[in-house]
Design a protein around this motif. Structure first.
Motif, PDB file in Angstrom:
ATOM      1  N   LEU A  59       0.938  -1.014  -0.045  1.00 44.04           N
ATOM      2  CA  LEU A  59      -0.221  -0.120   0.263  1.00 44.04           C
ATOM      3  C   LEU A  59       0.538   1.768  -0.083  1.00 44.04           C
ATOM      4  CD1 LEU A  59      -2.779   1.036   0.388  1.00 44.04           C
ATOM      5  CD2 LEU A  59      -2.324   0.986   2.802  1.00 44.04           C
ATOM      6  N   VAL A  60       1.039   2.539  -1.354  1.00 39.83           N
ATOM      7  CA  VAL A  60       1.985   3.224  -1.188  1.00 39.83           C
ATOM      8  C   VAL A  60       0.666   4.432  -1.469  1.00 39.83           C
ATOM      9  CG1 VAL A  60       3.715   4.530  -2.360  1.00 39.83           C
ATOM     10  CG2 VAL A  60       3.593   1.477  -2.368  1.00 39.83           C
ATOM     11  N   LEU A  61       1.177   5.273  -0.803  1.00 39.82           N
ATOM     12  CA  LEU A  61       0.578   6.715  -0.750  1.00 39.82           C
ATOM     13  C   LEU A  61       0.767   7.538  -0.810  1.00 39.82           C
ATOM     14  CD1 LEU A  61      -0.865   5.907   2.928  1.00 39.82           C
ATOM     15  CD2 LEU A  61      -2.101   5.585   1.015  1.00 39.82           C
ATOM     16  N   ASP A  62       0.858   8.628  -1.314  1.00 37.91           N
ATOM     17  CA  ASP A  62       1.337  10.006  -2.515  1.00 37.91           C
ATOM     18  C   ASP A  62       0.789  10.348  -0.538  1.00 37.91           C
ATOM     19  OD1 ASP A  62       1.919  11.724  -2.766  1.00 37.91           O
ATOM     20  OD2 ASP A  62       0.275  12.345  -4.028  1.00 37.91           O
ATOM     21  N   PRO A  63       2.768  11.730  -0.255  1.00 35.64           N
ATOM     22  CA  PRO A  63       2.491  12.264   0.801  1.00 35.64           C
ATOM     23  C   PRO A  63       1.863  13.525   0.758  1.00 35.64           C
ATOM     24  CG  PRO A  63       4.512  11.627   0.114  1.00 35.64           C
ATOM     25  CD  PRO A  63       3.822  11.134  -0.416  1.00 35.64           C
ATOM     26  N   GLY A  64       1.581  14.248  -0.820  1.00 31.70           N
ATOM     27  CA  GLY A  64       0.734  15.305  -1.023  1.00 31.70           C
ATOM     28  C   GLY A  64      -1.072  14.503   0.093  1.00 31.70           C
ATOM     29  N   TRP A  65      -0.962  13.007  -0.492  1.00 32.13           N
ATOM     30  CA  TRP A  65      -2.764  13.274  -0.385  1.00 32.13           C
ATOM     31  C   TRP A  65      -2.322  12.534   1.466  1.00 32.13           C
ATOM     32  CZ3 TRP A  65      -4.559   7.702   1.212  1.00 32.13           C
ATOM     33  CH2 TRP A  65      -6.218   7.617   1.108  1.00 32.13           C
ATOM     34  N   ILE A  66      -1.494  12.354   2.133  1.00 33.11           N
ATOM     35  CA  ILE A  66      -1.918  12.296   3.472  1.00 33.11           C
ATOM     36  C   ILE A  66      -1.824  13.867   3.278  1.00 33.11           C
ATOM     37  CG2 ILE A  66      -0.409  11.636   5.802  1.00 33.11           C
ATOM     38  CD1 ILE A  66       1.099   9.531   3.721  1.00 33.11           C
ATOM     39  N   GLN A  67      -0.967  15.049   3.473  1.00 32.56           N
ATOM     40  CA  GLN A  67      -1.439  16.186   3.884  1.00 32.56           C
ATOM     41  C   GLN A  67      -2.400  16.720   3.192  1.00 32.56           C
ATOM     42  OE1 GLN A  67       1.915  18.515   1.879  1.00 32.56           O
ATOM     43  NE2 GLN A  67       3.775  17.768   3.007  1.00 32.56           N
ATOM     44  N   THR A  68      -3.093  16.292   2.676  1.00 35.43           N
ATOM     45  CA  THR A  68      -4.990  17.125   2.231  1.00 35.43           C
ATOM     46  C   THR A  68      -5.800  16.063   2.955  1.00 35.43           C
ATOM     47  OG1 THR A  68      -4.475  17.031  -0.190  1.00 35.43           O
ATOM     48  CG2 THR A  68      -5.976  17.321   0.207  1.00 35.43           C
ATOM     49  N   ILE A  69      -5.109  14.974   4.082  1.00 38.17           N
ATOM     50  CA  ILE A  69      -6.420  14.764   4.707  1.00 38.17           C
ATOM     51  C   ILE A  69      -5.702  15.478   6.006  1.00 38.17           C
ATOM     52  CG2 ILE A  69      -6.633  12.848   6.044  1.00 38.17           C
ATOM     53  CD1 ILE A  69      -5.955  10.540   3.686  1.00 38.17           C
ATOM     54  N   GLN A  70      -4.393  15.567   6.146  1.00 37.25           N
ATOM     55  CA  GLN A  70      -4.290  15.533   7.462  1.00 37.25           C
ATOM     56  C   GLN A  70      -4.785  17.831   8.065  1.00 37.25           C
ATOM     57  OE1 GLN A  70      -0.788  16.150   9.465  1.00 37.25           O
ATOM     58  NE2 GLN A  70      -2.749  16.661  11.442  1.00 37.25           N
ATOM     59  N   ARG A  71      -5.205  18.039   6.640  1.00 42.84           N
ATOM     60  CA  ARG A  71      -5.175  19.395   6.260  1.00 42.84           C
ATOM     61  C   ARG A  71      -7.380  19.586   6.855  1.00 42.84           C
ATOM     62  NH1 ARG A  71      -1.688  21.130   2.535  1.00 42.84           N
ATOM     63  NH2 ARG A  71      -2.833  19.880   1.097  1.00 42.84           N
ATOM     64  N   SER A  72      -7.721  18.298   6.267  1.00 45.48           N
ATOM     65  CA  SER A  72      -9.173  18.764   6.327  1.00 45.48           C
ATOM     66  C   SER A  72      -9.978  17.428   7.571  1.00 45.48           C
ATOM     67  CB  SER A  72      -9.035  17.118   4.808  1.00 45.48           C
ATOM     68  OG  SER A  72      -9.347  16.224   5.310  1.00 45.48           O
ATOM     69  N   LEU A  73      -9.190  17.342   8.388  1.00 38.85           N
ATOM     70  CA  LEU A  73      -9.054  16.679   9.777  1.00 38.85           C
ATOM     71  C   LEU A  73     -10.433  18.182  10.365  1.00 38.85           C
ATOM     72  CD1 LEU A  73      -6.009  15.383  11.291  1.00 38.85           C
ATOM     73  CD2 LEU A  73      -7.860  13.722  10.152  1.00 38.85           C
ATOM     74  N   PRO A  74     -11.282  17.370  10.775  1.00 42.38           N
ATOM     75  CA  PRO A  74     -12.273  18.007  11.802  1.00 42.38           C
ATOM     76  C   PRO A  74     -11.018  18.690  13.439  1.00 42.38           C
ATOM     77  CG  PRO A  74     -12.787  16.182  12.176  1.00 42.38           C
ATOM     78  CD  PRO A  74     -11.765  16.126  11.124  1.00 42.38           C
ATOM     79  N   GLU A  75     -11.631  20.056  13.722  1.00 39.01           N
ATOM     80  CA  GLU A  75     -11.962  20.074  15.556  1.00 39.01           C
ATOM     81  C   GLU A  75     -11.608  18.842  16.001  1.00 39.01           C
ATOM     82  OE1 GLU A  75     -12.170  23.754  18.235  1.00 39.01           O
ATOM     83  OE2 GLU A  75     -13.993  22.974  17.338  1.00 39.01           O
ATOM     84  N   LEU A  76     -10.423  18.459  16.952  1.00 42.26           N
ATOM     85  CA  LEU A  76     -10.686  17.964  17.642  1.00 42.26           C
ATOM     86  C   LEU A  76     -11.219  17.841  18.699  1.00 42.26           C
ATOM     87  CD1 LEU A  76      -8.022  15.505  15.782  1.00 42.26           C
ATOM     88  CD2 LEU A  76     -10.446  15.048  15.534  1.00 42.26           C
ATOM     89  N   PRO A  77     -11.480  16.898  20.298  1.00 49.23           N
ATOM     90  CA  PRO A  77     -12.309  16.702  21.398  1.00 49.23           C
ATOM     91  C   PRO A  77     -10.726  18.201  22.279  1.00 49.23           C
ATOM     92  CG  PRO A  77     -12.400  14.930  21.254  1.00 49.23           C
ATOM     93  CD  PRO A  77     -11.935  14.993  19.363  1.00 49.23           C
TER      94      PRO A  77
END
Ligand code: ADP
Ligand code: MG
Ligand code: ZN
Length: 481
Positions: free
Chosen positions: A280-298
């Motif tokens: 399973l190979v993940l693109d670091p750019g994709w990981i960053q996009t997910i990071q930026r889309s995280l909601p405000e956490l508890p």
């Protein structure tokens, strides 16, 4: 001797995807769907069937890894974990072993001694098994759940009490719900806990033999099972015995653990890389996009609420259910225009509103909207009604769904602030109770409160308490002269 518990948790959480991990079968509610209707050659392990990775499941897993402060590996490997069980038709489970998706994270939990950081060892992707039920001496199997995406989260043995284990589980469940990756519905088994427990002499830093309690499906079982195991192991050491490394079940009826089997070791599973799946190979750019889309956490939410003037306690109470935090945020936003303080919204929410809900999650179906709650508070702040009338109005809002202003108008609940009217009511109360007045004048000051109650009652509870208080004070002190 005094012992210190050492606990590590393994948590299995199903991922909220439409389809299964390696095939296109639908993920369905395994407690209601007809059995064995959502199966195919891939998830039942028919010869020649080939798995394909569900990208959405990977995305949700990355979200969790990031939220748990893990390092996300740009390359991870699926492996076969081989064992036989009737709920596993393939004869192996596809999991991740040597190279998991994410490692080395942490999560802070609240303890009586303050915040405590619990290290997360790993987060990996696997698939769920089918479901066995034992009915009338027969065993039935439902493969609808076979192949449902499952996340396994493993902590380091950093927890030191059954209460800490529960605090961790509660916090983790909240995060999974905030992230939208799991419903948190423990009765449906979509999140399950395993507690690894050992005890050691207090002050020592050895890792003693541990037992693993399987299938703890509620916070109550997690607490009770772990606490029981701590007691059981301590008693064994006290009498000079040795703890066997084994896998235990927990009986909710007796509150006791029981031996299921000796502990299997990793080599018993003959793990090897899944030959039918590429790394399973993940693109670091994709990981960053997910990071930026995280909601405000508890944690961030709690901090923001504290900065609004809430106590740490109130903030904690509001964040553990996302729907409650969202309700509060909407109320605060609306309250701005009416000069209603977040603190006072939090008070009404955590006391009067909660008292009228079956549980916190019921707030989603609550007939009282955030705006309506604020409107009610505003009626108290501008002294249209007093607090006890407001509580009665809130009851009425719950049953009828009507706006507070409307209820106050219809029932003529506006409070009386007119001093002349209140003065008259006080005069009548004093006149009707000459004995009490005499005792008061003789020094029984506490009767002032009793007079207050009588006046309020005589005015049907609708009088402005501040006006009663000041007028009553004035009249009583003039009597004393
Ligand atoms: P396995 O995968 O075989 O169950 P691991 O070594 O990966 O075993 O550990 C599983 C869990 O057990 C982890 O949460 C870990 O923190 C915990 N653990 C390991 N050693 C101990 C111990 N001595 N006492 C309590 N928990 C432990
Ligand atoms: Mg284990
Ligand atoms: Zn399938």
């Amino acid at each position: 001797m005094k012992y210190e518990p050492v606990i590590g948790l393994e948590i299995h959480a199903e991922l909220l995807t439409q389809s299964k991990m390696f095939c296109s079968c639908a993920v369905v509610d395994s407690t209601t769907a007809l059995p064995n209707r959502h199966v195919c050659p891939v998830c039942t392990g028919q010869p020649g069937a080939l798995p394909a990775i569900n990208a959405r499941a990977v995305e949700l897993s990355v979200r969790v890894g990031l939220a748990l402060n893990c390092e996300i590996h740009s390359e991870s490997i699926f492996a076969r974990k081989n064992y036989f069980y009737p709920d596993l038709p393939k004869g192996y489970q596809i999991s991740q072993y040597e190279l998991p998706l994410a490692t080395n994270g942490w999560l802070d939990i609240d303890t009586p001694e303050g915040l405590k950081r619990i290290r997360i060892r790993r987060v990996h992707i696997e698939e769920d098994t089918g479901k066995l039920s034992h009915v009338d001496g027969r065993s039935l199997v439902d493969y609808n759940r076979s192949g449902v995406p499952l996340l396994e989260i493993v902590t380091e043995p950093d927890l030191r009490s059954a209460e800490e284990a529960v605090a961790f589980a509660v916090k983790l469940r909240a995060i999974l719900r905030y992230l939208g990756v799991n419903t948190g519905d423990m009765e449906k088994g979509v999140i399950r806990f395993e507690s690894n427990v050992s005890v050691r002499p207090a002050g020592s830093d050895i890792l003693n033999t541990r037992t693993e309690i399987k299938n703890l499906n509620s916070f109550r079982s997690l607490l009770a099972g772990t606490a029981y195991e701590i007691e059981r192991q301590s008693a064994i050491y006290d009498t000079g015995g040795a703890v066997d490394q084994e896998t235990l079940g927990f009986n909710e009826m007796t509150g006791k653990t029981y031996s299921q089997r000796g502990k299997e070791n990793a080599h018993d599973y003959r793990y090897f890389p899944e030959p039918d799946l590429p790394p399973l190979v993940l693109d670091p750019g994709w990981i960053q996009t997910i990071q930026r889309s995280l909601p405000e956490l508890p944690d961030a939410k709690r901090q923001r609420f504290i900065e609004m003037g809430l106590t740490a306690y109130d903030a904690s109470v509001l964040i553990d259910e996302k729907a409650v935090a969202d309700y509060f945020d909407r109320a605060v936003e609306y309250g701005l225009s009416k000069q209603i303080e977040p603190k006072s919204i939090a008070n009404w929410l955590t006391t009067d509103l909660f008292a009228r809900l079956d549980d916190k999650s019921a707030i989603q179906a609550c007939p009282v909207s955030p705006q309506m709650l604020v409107d009610l508070i505003a009626l108290v702040t501008d002294r249209t009604i007093n607090t006890s009338t407001a509580r009665a109005v809130l009851d009425e809002m719950f049953t009828t769904g009507k706006a507070p202003g409307e209820i106050v108008r219809e029932k003529g609940l506006s409070q009386v602030s007119d001093q002349a009217q209140i003065r008259e009511a006080i005069r009548k109360v004093l006149e009707a109770n000459p004995g009490e007045v005499e005792k008061f004048l003789a020094g029984k000051e506490s009767l002032a409160q009793w007079f207050f109650g009588q006046v309020m009652r005589s005015m049907g509870g609708k009088a402005d308490p501040m006006v009663i208080r000041s007028t009553l004070d004035e009249i009583l002190s003039s009597l004393k002269q």
